[in-house]
Design a protein around this motif. Structure first.
Motif, PDB file in Angstrom:
ATOM      1  N   VAL A 169       0.842  -1.202   0.000  1.00  0.00           N
ATOM      2  CA  VAL A 169       0.000   0.000   0.000  1.00  0.00           C
ATOM      3  C   VAL A 169       0.879   1.255   0.000  1.00  0.00           C
ATOM      4  O   VAL A 169       0.636   2.199  -0.768  1.00  0.00           O
ATOM      5  CB  VAL A 169      -0.952   0.006   1.210  1.00  0.00           C
ATOM      6  N   LEU A 170       1.888   1.294   0.845  1.00  0.00           N
ATOM      7  CA  LEU A 170       2.765   2.462   0.919  1.00  0.00           C
ATOM      8  C   LEU A 170       3.453   2.712  -0.419  1.00  0.00           C
ATOM      9  O   LEU A 170       3.605   3.858  -0.860  1.00  0.00           O
ATOM     10  CB  LEU A 170       3.792   2.281   2.028  1.00  0.00           C
ATOM     11  N   ALA A 171       3.894   1.638  -1.080  1.00  0.00           N
ATOM     12  CA  ALA A 171       4.535   1.789  -2.389  1.00  0.00           C
ATOM     13  C   ALA A 171       3.539   2.313  -3.414  1.00  0.00           C
ATOM     14  O   ALA A 171       3.879   3.151  -4.262  1.00  0.00           O
ATOM     15  CB  ALA A 171       5.117   0.453  -2.839  1.00  0.00           C
ATOM     16  N   ASP A 172       2.312   1.845  -3.335  1.00  0.00           N
ATOM     17  CA  ASP A 172       1.266   2.277  -4.261  1.00  0.00           C
ATOM     18  C   ASP A 172       0.980   3.768  -4.122  1.00  0.00           C
ATOM     19  O   ASP A 172       0.734   4.475  -5.104  1.00  0.00           O
ATOM     20  CB  ASP A 172      -0.004   1.464  -3.997  1.00  0.00           C
ATOM     21  N   PHE A 173       1.030   4.254  -2.881  1.00  0.00           N
ATOM     22  CA  PHE A 173       0.754   5.664  -2.606  1.00  0.00           C
ATOM     23  C   PHE A 173       2.021   6.527  -2.653  1.00  0.00           C
ATOM     24  O   PHE A 173       1.932   7.725  -2.441  1.00  0.00           O
ATOM     25  CB  PHE A 173       0.105   5.813  -1.222  1.00  0.00           C
ATOM     26  N   ARG A 174       3.159   5.896  -2.892  1.00  0.00           N
ATOM     27  CA  ARG A 174       4.444   6.611  -2.884  1.00  0.00           C
ATOM     28  C   ARG A 174       4.646   7.322  -1.545  1.00  0.00           C
ATOM     29  O   ARG A 174       5.018   8.482  -1.466  1.00  0.00           O
ATOM     30  CB  ARG A 174       4.527   7.606  -4.046  1.00  0.00           C
ATOM     31  N   HIS A 175       4.378   6.613  -0.475  1.00  0.00           N
ATOM     32  CA  HIS A 175       4.423   7.184   0.871  1.00  0.00           C
ATOM     33  C   HIS A 175       5.717   6.773   1.571  1.00  0.00           C
ATOM     34  O   HIS A 175       6.082   5.599   1.589  1.00  0.00           O
ATOM     35  CB  HIS A 175       3.230   6.697   1.686  1.00  0.00           C
ATOM     36  N   PRO A 176       6.447   7.696   2.197  1.00  0.00           N
ATOM     37  CA  PRO A 176       7.712   7.360   2.867  1.00  0.00           C
ATOM     38  C   PRO A 176       7.517   6.518   4.123  1.00  0.00           C
ATOM     39  O   PRO A 176       6.566   6.717   4.871  1.00  0.00           O
ATOM     40  CB  PRO A 176       8.315   8.722   3.200  1.00  0.00           C
ATOM     41  N   VAL A 177       8.471   5.586   4.345  1.00  0.00           N
ATOM     42  CA  VAL A 177       8.385   4.690   5.489  1.00  0.00           C
ATOM     43  C   VAL A 177       9.777   4.444   6.061  1.00  0.00           C
ATOM     44  O   VAL A 177      10.755   4.320   5.324  1.00  0.00           O
ATOM     45  CB  VAL A 177       7.722   3.346   5.101  1.00  0.00           C
ATOM     46  N   SER A 178       9.855   4.389   7.381  1.00  0.00           N
ATOM     47  CA  SER A 178      11.091   4.069   8.092  1.00  0.00           C
ATOM     48  C   SER A 178      10.838   2.824   8.933  1.00  0.00           C
ATOM     49  O   SER A 178       9.846   2.757   9.663  1.00  0.00           O
ATOM     50  CB  SER A 178      11.509   5.245   8.979  1.00  0.00           C
ATOM     51  N   ILE A 179      11.736   1.839   8.832  1.00  0.00           N
ATOM     52  CA  ILE A 179      11.524   0.530   9.458  1.00  0.00           C
ATOM     53  C   ILE A 179      12.657   0.218  10.420  1.00  0.00           C
ATOM     54  O   ILE A 179      13.829   0.463  10.119  1.00  0.00           O
ATOM     55  CB  ILE A 179      11.434  -0.580   8.394  1.00  0.00           C
ATOM     56  N   VAL A 180      12.309  -0.334  11.583  1.00  0.00           N
ATOM     57  CA  VAL A 180      13.294  -0.863  12.526  1.00  0.00           C
ATOM     58  C   VAL A 180      12.981  -2.343  12.738  1.00  0.00           C
ATOM     59  O   VAL A 180      11.829  -2.699  13.002  1.00  0.00           O
ATOM     60  CB  VAL A 180      13.252  -0.128  13.881  1.00  0.00           C
ATOM     61  N   THR A 181      13.992  -3.192  12.632  1.00  0.00           N
ATOM     62  CA  THR A 181      13.751  -4.624  12.810  1.00  0.00           C
ATOM     63  C   THR A 181      15.011  -5.338  13.280  1.00  0.00           C
ATOM     64  O   THR A 181      16.123  -4.854  13.099  1.00  0.00           O
ATOM     65  CB  THR A 181      13.261  -5.268  11.492  1.00  0.00           C
ATOM     66  N   LYS A 182      14.801  -6.503  13.894  1.00  0.00           N
ATOM     67  CA  LYS A 182      15.890  -7.407  14.263  1.00  0.00           C
ATOM     68  C   LYS A 182      15.910  -8.633  13.362  1.00  0.00           C
ATOM     69  O   LYS A 182      16.607  -9.602  13.659  1.00  0.00           O
ATOM     70  CB  LYS A 182      15.717  -7.870  15.718  1.00  0.00           C
ATOM     71  N   SER A 183      15.147  -8.612  12.297  1.00  0.00           N
ATOM     72  CA  SER A 183      14.948  -9.823  11.516  1.00  0.00           C
ATOM     73  C   SER A 183      15.494  -9.709  10.097  1.00  0.00           C
ATOM     74  O   SER A 183      15.241  -8.730   9.391  1.00  0.00           O
ATOM     75  CB  SER A 183      13.460 -10.164  11.449  1.00  0.00           C
ATOM     76  N   ALA A 184      16.180 -10.767   9.665  1.00  0.00           N
ATOM     77  CA  ALA A 184      16.643 -10.837   8.285  1.00  0.00           C
ATOM     78  C   ALA A 184      15.496 -11.093   7.322  1.00  0.00           C
ATOM     79  O   ALA A 184      15.680 -11.020   6.101  1.00  0.00           O
ATOM     80  CB  ALA A 184      17.692 -11.944   8.150  1.00  0.00           C
ATOM     81  N   LEU A 185      14.299 -11.359   7.834  1.00  0.00           N
ATOM     82  CA  LEU A 185      13.130 -11.540   6.966  1.00  0.00           C
ATOM     83  C   LEU A 185      12.843 -10.286   6.148  1.00  0.00           C
ATOM     84  O   LEU A 185      12.182 -10.353   5.110  1.00  0.00           O
ATOM     85  CB  LEU A 185      11.906 -11.913   7.815  1.00  0.00           C
TER      86      LEU A 185
END
Length: 373
Positions: A169-185
């Protein structure tokens, strides 16, 4: 001890680590009217209340439905660089014993201990809700942060794919996103994150607490190994996604000595920035963390808690704005200087820059009237 009738009451059983889980106990949340303890009723053949012929049942993960009516959460905290976030899941199977999100489970009558990492809730309508909220006429885009509470790439994401749907959805709307994770997934979604990253619409922070695989295994048992997290940094950077390393939390007397080594390894894999947060022990986490130290690092327990109190004005936690993320006092200031020097040495002291909100648009949907110009 005696019960209310003067008879000898059973002794409380000590909590023991559960294989594959972070918390040692399932202590009751702060809102519960009653507390529960396991006791030795004398039937255990070992004298400790445990019968080897009838071991306790294996703790399994259950997944419930969170029927959320909205998906974007707003905040006005001066301690974080974002004002909106999304949490695809409640609870986190990674089981990080220090997780500051654990107390949220108490709101639902569950334990911030083992319940938090074994009784999870997912939002099956997350992507639909997001699409609906981004489509509102008055919506103004600003970077959405994901993973600031519970990890969006925890193990159940392989099956539920809520994070994947949200990214679509974010890509479809061209919306910026910041992600924090501990996972290689997170590498699974490079087909989305790569193009977004190259367009200034996405960045990722990989959290690495320790490079010691044994320590990571008992402290954050179902997260990716430290080596796999370094691989994630390398894969993201190679795909053009601005990537940083979060050495969070810094645990004084336990992991603090690893900061420079983590930064060096992350920089070698392509990280472009770095940040840290000092250990925070609000509400039930303080007791859970003390239990964990007693079970897994008894020789360092007193030293760790002493240093925590030195940074928190003599307490295990100080919730004041501007201080809860870094701590105060000589130890906290010394570490801050160490970290600043190390990030400069490894080229991780430059900000990654702001994400681009100007590309945001509402994609046409079936039935929409086409614009003439």
């Amino acid at each position: 001890m005696e019960d209310g009738y003067g008879a000898h009451a059973p002794d409380r059983l000590a909590d023991r680590p559960v294989k594959g889980r972070g918390a040692v106990s399932n202590r009751d949340g702060r809102y519960e009217a009653l507390s529960h303890d396991a006791v030795d009723d004398g039937w255990g053949s070992g004298g400790d209340g445990i019968d080897p012929d009838f071991p306790p049942p294996k703790l399994r993960t259950s997944i419930g439905i969170d029927a959320a009516r909205s998906i974007i959460t707003k905040n006005d905290s001066p301690d974080v660089p974002f004002d909106r976030s999304i949490n695809p899941y409640r609870g986190c199977e990674h089981g990080c014993v220090y997780c500051f999100a654990r107390p949220t489970h108490a709101y639902y009558g569950l334990s911030p201990g083992l319940d938090f990492e074994s009784k999870l809730f997912w939002k099956p309508n997350a992507a639909h809700l997001l699409e609906k909220e981004l489509s509102r006429k008055g919506y103004r885009p600003r970077t959405i942060s994901i993973g600031t509470n519970t990890d969006p790439y925890q193990p159940i994401e392989r099956e539920k794919r809520s994070m994947r749907a949200i990214l679509e959805v974010l890509a479809d709307f061209r919306h910026p996103v910041s992600i924090v994770t501990k996972s290689a997934l997170v590498l699974r979604d490079l087909d989305i994150l790569g193009p977004m990253g190259r367009d200034g619409l996405a960045r990722v922070s990989i959290s690495i607490t320790t490079l010691d695989r044994h320590l990571a295994n008992v402290m954050e048992p179902r997260a990716s190994t430290p080596g796999r997290r370094l691989d994630a940094i390398q894969g993201l950077a190679a795909a053009g996604v601005p990537t940083s390393v979060m050495t969070a939390p810094i645990i004084p007397g336990l992991t603090c000595h690893e900061a420079e080594a983590i930064l060096k390894e992350a920089a070698a894999r392509g990280a472009g920035g770095a940040g840290y947060v000092m250990l925070r022990l609000p509400l039930e986490i303080a007791g859970l963390f003390e239990e964990w130290l007693a079970a897994h690092a008894p020789d360092r327990k007193d030293r760790v808690l002493k240093l925590v109190r030195e940074m928190r004005g003599g307490k295990l936690y100080d919730a004041r704005w501007g201080e809860r993320m870094r701590g105060t006092g000589a130890y906290a200031e010394t570490f801050r200087q160490r970290y600043r020097i190390a990030t400069r040495r490894f080229g991780l002291d430059k900000p990654l820059g702001e994400l681009d909100c100007s590309r945001f648009h509402r994609p046409p949907r079936p039935g929409d009237q086409m614009a003439l110009f």
